[in-house]
Motif scaffolding. Structure first.
Motif, mmCIF file in Angstrom:
data_model
loop_
_atom_site.group_PDB
_atom_site.id
_atom_site.type_symbol
_atom_site.label_atom_id
_atom_site.label_comp_id
_atom_site.label_asym_id
_atom_site.label_seq_id
_atom_site.Cartn_x
_atom_site.Cartn_y
_atom_site.Cartn_z
ATOM 1 N N ARG A 8 10.883 4.078 -2.057
ATOM 2 C CA ARG A 8 11.837 3.859 -0.963
ATOM 3 C C ARG A 8 11.117 3.386 0.302
ATOM 4 N NH1 ARG A 8 16.998 4.906 -1.512
ATOM 5 N NH2 ARG A 8 17.761 6.223 -3.204
ATOM 6 N N SER A 9 9.968 3.978 0.577
ATOM 7 C CA SER A 9 9.208 3.594 1.760
ATOM 8 C C SER A 9 8.741 2.147 1.659
ATOM 9 C CB SER A 9 8.003 4.527 1.921
ATOM 10 O OG SER A 9 7.221 4.135 3.028
ATOM 11 N N ALA A 10 8.277 1.742 0.485
ATOM 12 C CA ALA A 10 7.827 0.365 0.289
ATOM 13 C C ALA A 10 8.990 -0.608 0.429
ATOM 14 C CB ALA A 10 7.171 0.223 -1.080
ATOM 15 N N PHE A 11 10.128 -0.283 -0.185
ATOM 16 C CA PHE A 11 11.284 -1.169 -0.085
ATOM 17 C C PHE A 11 11.809 -1.240 1.345
ATOM 18 C CE2 PHE A 11 12.101 -0.081 -4.749
ATOM 19 C CZ PHE A 11 11.480 -1.225 -5.193
ATOM 20 N N ARG A 12 11.763 -0.124 2.043
ATOM 21 C CA ARG A 12 12.202 -0.117 3.436
ATOM 22 C C ARG A 12 11.297 -1.020 4.273
ATOM 23 N NH1 ARG A 12 11.629 4.941 4.205
ATOM 24 N NH2 ARG A 12 13.596 5.409 3.153
ATOM 25 N N ASP A 28 0.812 -1.218 0.000
ATOM 26 C CA ASP A 28 0.000 0.000 0.000
ATOM 27 C C ASP A 28 0.841 1.261 0.000
ATOM 28 O OD1 ASP A 28 -2.245 -1.573 -0.015
ATOM 29 O OD2 ASP A 28 -2.567 -1.459 2.143
ATOM 30 N N ARG A 29 2.023 1.193 0.589
ATOM 31 C CA ARG A 29 2.883 2.382 0.622
ATOM 32 C C ARG A 29 3.206 2.865 -0.790
ATOM 33 N NH1 ARG A 29 7.572 1.402 5.213
ATOM 34 N NH2 ARG A 29 6.180 0.995 6.973
ATOM 35 N N LEU A 50 9.438 -3.559 3.206
ATOM 36 C CA LEU A 50 9.683 -4.954 2.833
ATOM 37 C C LEU A 50 10.938 -5.482 3.497
ATOM 38 C CD1 LEU A 50 8.912 -5.057 -0.999
ATOM 39 C CD2 LEU A 50 7.691 -6.255 0.809
ATOM 40 N N ALA A 51 12.006 -4.701 3.421
ATOM 41 C CA ALA A 51 13.279 -5.133 4.001
ATOM 42 C C ALA A 51 13.148 -5.318 5.509
ATOM 43 C CB ALA A 51 14.381 -4.128 3.669
ATOM 44 N N GLU A 52 12.393 -4.454 6.174
ATOM 45 C CA GLU A 52 12.218 -4.575 7.623
ATOM 46 C C GLU A 52 11.430 -5.836 7.989
ATOM 47 O OE1 GLU A 52 10.435 -0.819 8.516
ATOM 48 O OE2 GLU A 52 12.371 0.237 8.609
ATOM 49 N N VAL A 53 10.406 -6.168 7.189
ATOM 50 C CA VAL A 53 9.640 -7.393 7.445
ATOM 51 C C VAL A 53 10.535 -8.604 7.248
ATOM 52 C CG1 VAL A 53 7.722 -8.849 6.673
ATOM 53 C CG2 VAL A 53 7.400 -6.372 6.895
ATOM 54 N N ASP A 104 18.553 0.544 -0.887
ATOM 55 C CA ASP A 104 19.249 1.235 -1.981
ATOM 56 C C ASP A 104 19.430 0.333 -3.192
ATOM 57 O OD1 ASP A 104 19.413 3.513 -0.428
ATOM 58 O OD2 ASP A 104 21.490 3.139 0.215
ATOM 59 N N VAL A 105 19.786 -0.938 -2.947
ATOM 60 C CA VAL A 105 19.973 -1.882 -4.051
ATOM 61 C C VAL A 105 18.664 -2.072 -4.819
ATOM 62 C CG1 VAL A 105 20.390 -4.314 -4.605
ATOM 63 C CG2 VAL A 105 21.948 -3.093 -3.073
ATOM 64 N N LEU A 106 17.577 -2.340 -4.107
ATOM 65 C CA LEU A 106 16.293 -2.563 -4.767
ATOM 66 C C LEU A 106 15.816 -1.317 -5.496
ATOM 67 C CD1 LEU A 106 14.402 -4.673 -2.072
ATOM 68 C CD2 LEU A 106 15.432 -5.480 -4.202
ATOM 69 N N TYR A 107 15.964 -0.186 -4.851
ATOM 70 C CA TYR A 107 15.543 1.079 -5.466
ATOM 71 C C TYR A 107 16.294 1.310 -6.779
ATOM 72 C CZ TYR A 107 14.773 6.107 -6.018
ATOM 73 O OH TYR A 107 14.440 7.350 -6.519
#
Length: 198
Positions: free
Chosen positions: A88-92, A75-76, A94-97, A184-187
């Motif tokens: 960036r918010s979505a990737f962050r 949703d982000r 995902l990475a945190e989960v 950063d890599v995913l972005y």
């Protein structure tokens, strides 16, 4: 662990789910038995069957719960209006989960290769990301932000499955990379593929 004579049903269900996740952090799904899970709780074996038919249904519930956490990250990106910050918010997120549940997600991913029910649930979880990514790519393509010649559905499928493998591998064992490094890599990969690095 002491046995408690009475237990709130929601609390006992939560305790079993937590025990299953703890087990999957340490061992593969194929080793998970009802006894192995219940030995990590303060409950007797019959309590398991109040909430779950078998270990497969328990694994499906774990997938479902993790799916809720991951879904919030979708949703982000979908509902935002700031392209770069939303991504960036979505990737962050995902990475945190994955940083929190990496070994469990890896165990479920591996279980999907040998258990039809877990595979269907896990594939459905990933498909939610593919569908969301497809919508976002199509919207941005219509807005002229993405080249018209990009195959929307297959590009979404490729990017999401790449993320799934990368995140699973990155966060399934310690030490894992810093969350910001993964973001950063995913972005950079997504923006290069979709927006030409803009």
């Amino acid at each position: 662990m002491s046995r408690r004579p009475k237990h709130d049903p929601k609390e006992s269900e939560r305790e079993i789910l937590d025990a299953a996740e703890a087990f999957l952090r340490e061992r593969p799904f194929r080793k998970m038995t009802v006894d192995a899970v219940m030995s990590r709780t303060g409950l007797k074996r019959p309590a398991f069957y109040v909430h779950f038919r078998d270990r497969h249904e328990l694994a499906l519930r774990v997938v479902e719960e993790l799916g809720l956490e991951l879904g919030a990250m979708i949703d982000r990106w979908l509902v935002g209006v700031d392209l770069a910050e939303d991504a960036r918010s979505a990737f962050r997120g995902l990475a945190e989960v994955y940083a929190k549940h990496g070994p469990v997600l890896r165990a479920l991913s591996e279980a999907a290769g040998s258990d039809d029910k877990v595979e269907a649930a896990y594939d459905a979880l990933v498909q939610r990301f593919i569908d969301a990514t497809t919508r976002r790519i199509a919207d941005d393509q219509a807005a002229g932000l993405i080249r018209a010649d990009i195959d929307v559905e297959e590009t979404a499928r490729a990017l999401v499955w790449m993320d799934e493998r990368y995140l699973t591998q990155a966060f399934s064992k310690e030490p894992h990379p810093e969350v910001q490094r993964v973001v950063d890599v995913l972005y950079n990969i997504w923006f290069s593929a979709l927006y030409g690095g803009n």
